[in-house]
Design an enzyme around this catalytic site. Structure first.
Site, PDB file in Angstrom:
ATOM      1  N   TYR A 225     -25.971  16.843 -22.110  1.00  0.00           N
ATOM      2  CA  TYR A 225     -24.944  17.814 -21.750  1.00  0.00           C
ATOM      3  C   TYR A 225     -25.341  19.137 -22.390  1.00  0.00           C
ATOM      4  O   TYR A 225     -25.596  19.187 -23.591  1.00  0.00           O
ATOM      5  CB  TYR A 225     -23.559  17.374 -22.257  1.00  0.00           C
ATOM      6  CG  TYR A 225     -22.505  18.402 -21.973  1.00  0.00           C
ATOM      7  CD1 TYR A 225     -22.135  18.685 -20.656  1.00  0.00           C
ATOM      8  CD2 TYR A 225     -21.909  19.138 -22.993  1.00  0.00           C
ATOM      9  CE1 TYR A 225     -21.200  19.653 -20.366  1.00  0.00           C
ATOM     10  CE2 TYR A 225     -20.960  20.107 -22.720  1.00  0.00           C
ATOM     11  CZ  TYR A 225     -20.605  20.361 -21.404  1.00  0.00           C
ATOM     12  OH  TYR A 225     -19.683  21.332 -21.113  1.00  0.00           O
ATOM     13  N   TYR A 235     -21.053  21.364 -29.462  1.00  0.00           N
ATOM     14  CA  TYR A 235     -21.967  20.454 -28.747  1.00  0.00           C
ATOM     15  C   TYR A 235     -23.387  21.027 -28.679  1.00  0.00           C
ATOM     16  O   TYR A 235     -24.261  20.651 -29.459  1.00  0.00           O
ATOM     17  CB  TYR A 235     -21.424  20.119 -27.336  1.00  0.00           C
ATOM     18  CG  TYR A 235     -22.064  18.861 -26.806  1.00  0.00           C
ATOM     19  CD1 TYR A 235     -21.375  17.650 -26.771  1.00  0.00           C
ATOM     20  CD2 TYR A 235     -23.390  18.866 -26.362  1.00  0.00           C
ATOM     21  CE1 TYR A 235     -21.981  16.486 -26.325  1.00  0.00           C
ATOM     22  CE2 TYR A 235     -24.005  17.709 -25.910  1.00  0.00           C
ATOM     23  CZ  TYR A 235     -23.295  16.532 -25.887  1.00  0.00           C
ATOM     24  OH  TYR A 235     -23.908  15.393 -25.446  1.00  0.00           O
TER      25      TYR A 235
END
Ligand code: NAD
Length: 396
Positions: A225, A235
């Site tokens: 991702y 992230y």
């Protein structure tokens, strides 16, 4: 047993066999309704095959291209008193449907990081498939036991460099609040790379190649991702992002090292979705709920199965795949384009405890969350007495 969801924080501790079968059936129906793949693999190994993106990829392989599939997963078998994990029931349902369609489908339940499971997988390929022409690496795991040293490493979801204060949504307490995430230590970063980086993917390919079970021209992909500014601090640019960057290194090394069998190795960038892995990441439930609202309104929303199907058609088996500057295959563009991100960002700045349910599609998020465990499907009788002891069908 009558099975109702038991939700504890960001996980559901039980699952529904009939609902999980429904989940698999709906994904199969989606694939069957799409144009048949013109090109694709016929013998597929999916490492992390039982839920989320790995399950969807297996379904696309089998029902989009009539491929034989071997899966590896780590799931809990049901007992008389306790349900199995959703991945257990998904795998049982997948086996039933694949066998009914005349396809070979077998799964190995155990720790994919171990050499024993790699050897078992190789034995199954040799016995039933000869070789494989696609290896999908779709593991999401909080820990990994190093097969050489025996040391157990744990991954951490933390920012890198400095603390990060942001909004989050606590699904348990139905509360939007601020959190401060402290930066990871060097050891936490290194350990996360050890768990979720490319080392084990490379080890799988090494074992498979040495056993002679990778076909010439075999493809392999690991999933990542990438996201954008809103999720980068937790992230993309955080511990997990650094582990994912190590996948880029591994893909490059794999391309170089296995030229003699023309191995094609790719990292594939997929969109954020509710899965067992993503619901455990702070900030993601808030981001995904807002993103779902925007993308559903724009008619661009996709689930795992739509993403996996497009990855095959537009990426892995396309003559003109959409590769980014790092040679990654990308099917996350409908989420990461500037216009969509701009809309999510506007909502992100506005969202508070009071307006959360108006601005965000938490209903959609929660529905997807329940579905992961086989709950919330129309047409499934959740008051019925069901036998939790479902076993995996064998090939005929
Ligand atoms: P998931 O939790 O739904 O699936 C994980 C799979 O790994 C399951 O089949 C599980 O049984 C298996 N597994 C975990 N530990 C194992 C072990 N030790 N041995 C054998 N099997 C094991 O996760 P997911 O969200 O589908 O993630 C799969 C991949 O896709 C990950 O690399 C993830 O980073 C990536 N990805 C996820 C998202 C997202 O939003 N969910 C977005 C883009 C990329």
């Amino acid at each position: 047993m009558v099975i109702k969801p038991k939700i504890r924080g960001f996980i559901c501790t039980n699952s529904h066999p009939v609902g999980c079968a429904e989940n698999v059936k709906q994904q199969i129906q989606y694939v069957k309704a799409q144009p048949e793949l013109k090109q694709g693999p016929k013998r597929v190994l999916v490492i992390g095959c039982s839920t989320g993106y790995g399950l969807a990829t297996r379904i696309v392989s089998a029902f989009g291209n009539k491929a034989d599939t071997l899966g590896v997963c780590f799931e809990k078998e049901p007992t008389e008193k306790r349900t199995g994990t959703a991945g257990w029931y998904n795998t049982a349902a997948f086996h039933d449907q694949a066998h009914a369609a005349g396809l070979y489908a077998e799964s190995i339940n155990g720790d994919a990081f171990s050499d024993e499971i790699k050897e078992q997988t190789i034995a199954a390929i040799k016995a039933n498939m000869g070789q494989v022409d696609l290896v999908v690496y779709s593991l999401a795991s909080p820990k990994r036991k190093d097969p050489e040293s025996g040391e157990v490493f744990s991954s951490t979801l933390k920012p890198v460099g400095q603390a990060y204060t942001t909004k989050t949504y606590d699904t348990d307490k139905d509360k939007v609040h601020e959190i401060t995430l402290e930066p990871a230590t060097e050891k936490e970063i290194a350990d996360t790379v050890k768990v979720m980086g490319g080392e084990d993917w490379e080890r799988w390919i090494k074992f498979l190649h040495e056993a002679g079970v990778l076909a010439d021209g075999c493809k392999t992909t690991a999933y990542t991702y990438i996201g954008k500014q809103l999720t980068w601090p937790i992230y993309g640019h955080a511990t997990i992002g650094l582990a994912k960057e190590d996948l880029d290194r591994a893909a490059n090394d794999l391309r170089q090292s296995y030229q003699e069998i023309n191995l094609e190795a790719y990292v594939s960038g997929l969109k954020a979705l509710v899965t067992q892995a993503s619901s455990a990441i702070p900030v993601m439930p808030l981001y995904i709920s807002l993103m779902y609202g925007v993308m559903k309104k724009d008619g661009t929303h996709e689930g795992c199965i739509e993403q996996a199907y497009r990855l095959f058609v537009e990426g892995l088996y396309s003559s003109q795949p959409n590769l980014d500057e790092a040679r990654r295959l990308r099917v996350d563009g409908k989420e990461t384009n500037d216009e969509t991100q701009g809309k999510i960002e506007t909502l992100w700045h506005q969202v508070t405890q009071d307006n959360f349910h108006q601005l965000a599609d938490y209903k959609g998020y929660h529905q997807d969350f329940l579905n992961l465990f086989g709950f919330g499907f129309e047409g499934v009788d959740y008051d019925a007495d069901v036998d939790p002891q479902v076993s995996w069908g064998k090939n005929k």
